[in-house]
Design a protein around this motif. Structure first.
Motif, PDB file in Angstrom:
ATOM      1  N   MET A   1     -25.045  14.567   2.280  1.00  0.00           N
ATOM      2  CA  MET A   1     -26.085  15.105   1.425  1.00  0.00           C
ATOM      3  C   MET A   1     -27.148  14.068   1.106  1.00  0.00           C
ATOM      4  SD  MET A   1     -24.154  17.546  -1.285  1.00  0.00           S
ATOM      5  CE  MET A   1     -23.390  16.165  -2.148  1.00  0.00           C
ATOM      6  N   ALA A   2     -27.361  13.106   2.036  1.00  0.00           N
ATOM      7  CA  ALA A   2     -28.288  12.028   1.716  1.00  0.00           C
ATOM      8  C   ALA A   2     -28.756  11.348   2.988  1.00  0.00           C
ATOM      9  CB  ALA A   2     -27.605  11.004   0.801  1.00  0.00           C
ATOM     10  N   PHE A   3     -29.868  10.637   2.863  1.00  0.00           N
ATOM     11  CA  PHE A   3     -30.258   9.652   3.853  1.00  0.00           C
ATOM     12  C   PHE A   3     -29.640   8.318   3.448  1.00  0.00           C
ATOM     13  CE2 PHE A   3     -33.982  12.384   4.904  1.00  0.00           C
ATOM     14  CZ  PHE A   3     -33.818  12.410   6.283  1.00  0.00           C
ATOM     15  N   LYS A   4     -29.053   7.617   4.408  1.00  0.00           N
ATOM     16  CA  LYS A   4     -28.571   6.260   4.178  1.00  0.00           C
ATOM     17  C   LYS A   4     -29.644   5.287   4.638  1.00  0.00           C
ATOM     18  CE  LYS A   4     -24.838   3.005   5.205  1.00  0.00           C
ATOM     19  NZ  LYS A   4     -23.565   2.792   5.937  1.00  0.00           N
ATOM     20  N   VAL A   5     -29.956   4.311   3.796  1.00  0.00           N
ATOM     21  CA  VAL A   5     -31.001   3.345   4.113  1.00  0.00           C
ATOM     22  C   VAL A   5     -30.425   2.253   5.019  1.00  0.00           C
ATOM     23  CG1 VAL A   5     -32.665   1.698   3.199  1.00  0.00           C
ATOM     24  CG2 VAL A   5     -32.181   3.801   1.936  1.00  0.00           C
ATOM     25  N   LEU A   6     -30.895   2.215   6.268  1.00  0.00           N
ATOM     26  CA  LEU A   6     -30.488   1.172   7.200  1.00  0.00           C
ATOM     27  C   LEU A   6     -31.394  -0.059   7.061  1.00  0.00           C
ATOM     28  CD1 LEU A   6     -29.888   3.391  10.374  1.00  0.00           C
ATOM     29  CD2 LEU A   6     -28.266   2.782   8.563  1.00  0.00           C
ATOM     30  N   LYS A   7     -32.698   0.180   6.924  1.00  0.00           N
ATOM     31  CA  LYS A   7     -33.680  -0.873   6.646  1.00  0.00           C
ATOM     32  C   LYS A   7     -34.602  -0.341   5.552  1.00  0.00           C
ATOM     33  CE  LYS A   7     -35.817  -2.824  10.026  1.00  0.00           C
ATOM     34  NZ  LYS A   7     -36.610  -2.968  11.279  1.00  0.00           N
ATOM     35  N   PRO A   8     -34.818  -1.104   4.477  1.00  0.00           N
ATOM     36  CA  PRO A   8     -35.555  -0.557   3.328  1.00  0.00           C
ATOM     37  C   PRO A   8     -37.068  -0.563   3.469  1.00  0.00           C
ATOM     38  CG  PRO A   8     -34.816  -2.775   2.850  1.00  0.00           C
ATOM     39  CD  PRO A   8     -34.244  -2.433   4.192  1.00  0.00           C
ATOM     40  N   GLY A   9     -37.605  -1.279   4.467  1.00  0.00           N
ATOM     41  CA  GLY A   9     -39.046  -1.340   4.627  1.00  0.00           C
ATOM     42  C   GLY A   9     -39.698  -2.339   3.680  1.00  0.00           C
ATOM     43  N   MET A  10     -41.004  -2.492   3.843  1.00  0.00           N
ATOM     44  CA  MET A  10     -41.764  -3.438   3.019  1.00  0.00           C
ATOM     45  C   MET A  10     -41.789  -2.997   1.559  1.00  0.00           C
ATOM     46  SD  MET A  10     -42.946  -5.919   4.989  1.00  0.00           S
ATOM     47  CE  MET A  10     -44.386  -6.549   4.167  1.00  0.00           C
ATOM     48  N   LEU A  11     -42.126  -1.738   1.326  1.00  0.00           N
ATOM     49  CA  LEU A  11     -42.173  -1.194  -0.029  1.00  0.00           C
ATOM     50  C   LEU A  11     -42.042   0.315   0.075  1.00  0.00           C
ATOM     51  CD1 LEU A  11     -42.569  -1.715  -3.083  1.00  0.00           C
ATOM     52  CD2 LEU A  11     -45.016  -1.297  -2.720  1.00  0.00           C
ATOM     53  N   THR A  12     -40.846   0.813  -0.220  1.00  0.00           N
ATOM     54  CA  THR A  12     -40.583   2.247  -0.157  1.00  0.00           C
ATOM     55  C   THR A  12     -40.134   2.707  -1.533  1.00  0.00           C
ATOM     56  OG1 THR A  12     -39.846   1.972   2.141  1.00  0.00           O
ATOM     57  CG2 THR A  12     -39.360   4.068   1.069  1.00  0.00           C
ATOM     58  N   LEU A  13     -40.868   3.663  -2.090  1.00  0.00           N
ATOM     59  CA  LEU A  13     -40.649   4.097  -3.464  1.00  0.00           C
ATOM     60  C   LEU A  13     -40.521   5.610  -3.542  1.00  0.00           C
ATOM     61  CD1 LEU A  13     -43.456   1.976  -5.190  1.00  0.00           C
ATOM     62  CD2 LEU A  13     -41.042   1.348  -4.949  1.00  0.00           C
ATOM     63  N   LEU A  14     -39.679   6.067  -4.456  1.00  0.00           N
ATOM     64  CA  LEU A  14     -39.607   7.486  -4.771  1.00  0.00           C
ATOM     65  C   LEU A  14     -40.768   7.829  -5.701  1.00  0.00           C
ATOM     66  CD1 LEU A  14     -37.758  10.054  -4.455  1.00  0.00           C
ATOM     67  CD2 LEU A  14     -36.830   9.448  -6.705  1.00  0.00           C
ATOM     68  N   LEU A 153     -29.931   8.336  -0.477  1.00  0.00           N
ATOM     69  CA  LEU A 153     -31.050   9.080  -1.036  1.00  0.00           C
ATOM     70  C   LEU A 153     -30.701  10.567  -0.986  1.00  0.00           C
ATOM     71  CD1 LEU A 153     -33.864   7.202   0.934  1.00  0.00           C
ATOM     72  CD2 LEU A 153     -32.571   6.422  -1.072  1.00  0.00           C
ATOM     73  N   PRO A 154     -30.249  11.143  -2.109  1.00  0.00           N
ATOM     74  CA  PRO A 154     -29.691  12.507  -2.077  1.00  0.00           C
ATOM     75  C   PRO A 154     -30.751  13.590  -1.867  1.00  0.00           C
ATOM     76  CG  PRO A 154     -28.993  11.282  -4.047  1.00  0.00           C
ATOM     77  CD  PRO A 154     -30.107  10.521  -3.423  1.00  0.00           C
ATOM     78  N   TYR A 155     -30.329  14.645  -1.177  1.00  0.00           N
ATOM     79  CA  TYR A 155     -31.119  15.870  -1.041  1.00  0.00           C
ATOM     80  C   TYR A 155     -30.142  17.024  -0.827  1.00  0.00           C
ATOM     81  CZ  TYR A 155     -30.308  14.849   3.951  1.00  0.00           C
ATOM     82  OH  TYR A 155     -29.737  14.544   5.158  1.00  0.00           O
ATOM     83  N   ALA A 156     -30.604  18.237  -1.002  1.00  0.00           N
ATOM     84  CA  ALA A 156     -29.759  19.414  -0.781  1.00  0.00           C
ATOM     85  C   ALA A 156     -29.807  19.774   0.707  1.00  0.00           C
ATOM     86  CB  ALA A 156     -30.241  20.586  -1.631  1.00  0.00           C
ATOM     87  N   PRO A 157     -28.686  19.706   1.426  1.00  0.00           N
ATOM     88  CA  PRO A 157     -28.719  19.978   2.868  1.00  0.00           C
ATOM     89  C   PRO A 157     -29.098  21.424   3.159  1.00  0.00           C
ATOM     90  CG  PRO A 157     -26.453  19.806   2.092  1.00  0.00           C
ATOM     91  CD  PRO A 157     -27.318  19.401   0.953  1.00  0.00           C
ATOM     92  N   THR A 158     -29.724  21.637   4.298  1.00  0.00           N
ATOM     93  CA  THR A 158     -30.108  22.980   4.707  1.00  0.00           C
ATOM     94  C   THR A 158     -30.258  23.033   6.219  1.00  0.00           C
ATOM     95  OG1 THR A 158     -31.778  24.723   4.483  1.00  0.00           O
ATOM     96  CG2 THR A 158     -32.567  22.467   4.400  1.00  0.00           C
ATOM     97  N   GLN A 159     -29.928  24.185   6.780  1.00  0.00           N
ATOM     98  CA  GLN A 159     -30.165  24.438   8.205  1.00  0.00           C
ATOM     99  C   GLN A 159     -31.516  25.117   8.421  1.00  0.00           C
ATOM    100  OE1 GLN A 159     -28.230  23.518  10.672  1.00  0.00           O
ATOM    101  NE2 GLN A 159     -26.227  23.085   9.754  1.00  0.00           N
ATOM    102  N   GLN A 160     -32.143  25.514   7.322  1.00  0.00           N
ATOM    103  CA  GLN A 160     -33.413  26.230   7.410  1.00  0.00           C
ATOM    104  C   GLN A 160     -34.522  25.295   7.860  1.00  0.00           C
ATOM    105  OE1 GLN A 160     -34.647  27.918   3.687  1.00  0.00           O
ATOM    106  NE2 GLN A 160     -36.660  28.543   4.451  1.00  0.00           N
ATOM    107  N   HIS A 161     -35.239  25.696   8.894  1.00  0.00           N
ATOM    108  CA  HIS A 161     -36.356  24.888   9.373  1.00  0.00           C
ATOM    109  C   HIS A 161     -37.434  25.790   9.954  1.00  0.00           C
ATOM    110  CE1 HIS A 161     -38.741  21.731  11.165  1.00  0.00           C
ATOM    111  NE2 HIS A 161     -38.666  22.358  12.328  1.00  0.00           N
TER     112      HIS A 161
END
Length: 307
Positions: A1-14, A153-161
């Motif tokens: 239910m999330a993205f896992k951060v492999l590399k955080p980048g220079m500046l990534t903000l919610l 980084l949590p989100y609600a999973p969905t198959q809808q696209h």
């Protein structure tokens, strides 16, 4: 239910649309630097306008999906790839568990926005999840942290696209160098020569550019201007300090200041400015308040009509 951060980048903000109603307490609004791109990202997915997204500055971010979802990219072209295949901004993409999404260095613009179906999930602080590092507010932790390796980084999973892309005519022109300015009540305290120089000169974005404000290098103006009693500062205010080099105050600005202000960048031009990098050149163009309001209403109407 999330993205896992492999590399955080220079500046990534919610970010969401910002934390409003607290400036009297010294709390700034925050929110997306390029609000137009942010709104388009949510529109592509039929999200609420305020649904939280990632603001990715300069790229170098890598994420692994743990569940399926639908994503949209908007804003700068940071050389994004999905499982190694190039993907473009202003479109939606289906993501499966195990997929890896990567952003490289900027090809065009500076800030990209990653939206997921339903928005990223985080607990609001003072009514918003917008990240302001200086004030230690917002983000996934609530403490104003930028992304770190290993974060989920949590989100609600969905198959809808639903495959969607923005029409070419709706995509902002980040090559534009003219920044629209509404003059304020302190404008008349500047000499006629200073006003002429301000609107006829080219300015270079200095290395001192961040979410708080952009310092410019160019022809100095108003060096003989006296200071003023500190007062509230609006988004886009153009301060003129004692060295005469303009400072444009942006989303993470301080809430009060004592430098005279020659004008204010419009909200639409503020989004354009957010895609400029140190070393880029800009010029200023006069716009009336009525024109600025019409421009903003037209931009928002175009987004809502497209929905």
């Amino acid at each position: 239910m999330a993205f896992k951060v492999l590399k955080p980048g220079m500046l990534t903000l919610l970010q969401d649309l910002g934390r409003h109603g607290y400036q009297h307490l010294g709390v700034t609004s925050g929110g997306p630097m390029d609000e137009v791109a942010f709104l388009w990202g949510n529109s592509l997915l039929d999200n609420d306008d305020n649904a939280a997204q990632l603001e990715i500055t300069f790229g170098m971010l890598s994420l692994e999906a743990t569940q399926p979802t639908s994503i949209a990219l908007a804003g700068a072209d940071l050389g994004a790839t999905l499982n190694g295949d190039s993907i473009m901004p202003w479109q939606t993409y289906a993501v499966k568990a195990g997929d890896v999404l990567t952003f490289q260095q900027p090809k065009f613009g500076l800030r990209a926005y990653l939206a997921v179906k339903g928005g990223f999930l985080a607990e609001p602080v003072l009514g918003s999840v917008a990240t302001v590092i200086r004030e230690q507010l917002g983000g996934f932790t609530g403490k104003g942290d930028k992304l770190q390796k290993g974060d989920l980084l949590p989100y609600a999973p969905t198959q809808q696209h639903t495959p969607r892309h923005l029409p070419r005519l709706a995509i902002p022109n980040y090559d534009q160098t003219e920044i629209d300015v509404v003059t304020g009540y302190q404008y008349k305290s500047f000499s006629g020569l200073d006003r002429a120089h301000f609107f006829s000169s080219a300015y270079t974005l200095s290395q001192n550019c961040d979410r708080m404000g952009y310092r410019l290098d160019g022809r100095p103006i108003g060096k003989d201007q006296p200071g003023i009693i500190s007062e509230g500062i609006a988004y886009g205010a153009i301060q003129i300090p004692s060295d005469g080099q303009p400072i444009i105050l942006l989303k993470d600005r301080q809430t009060i200041g004592g430098y005279p202000k020659i004008g204010c960048v419009t909200s639409i031009s503020g989004s354009l400015l957010a895609q400029k990098k140190p070393g880029d050149k800009i010029g200023f163009r006069y716009m009336s308040v009525d024109q600025a309001e019409r421009e903003r209403h037209l931009a928002l109407a175009r987004i809502h009509q497209w929905r």
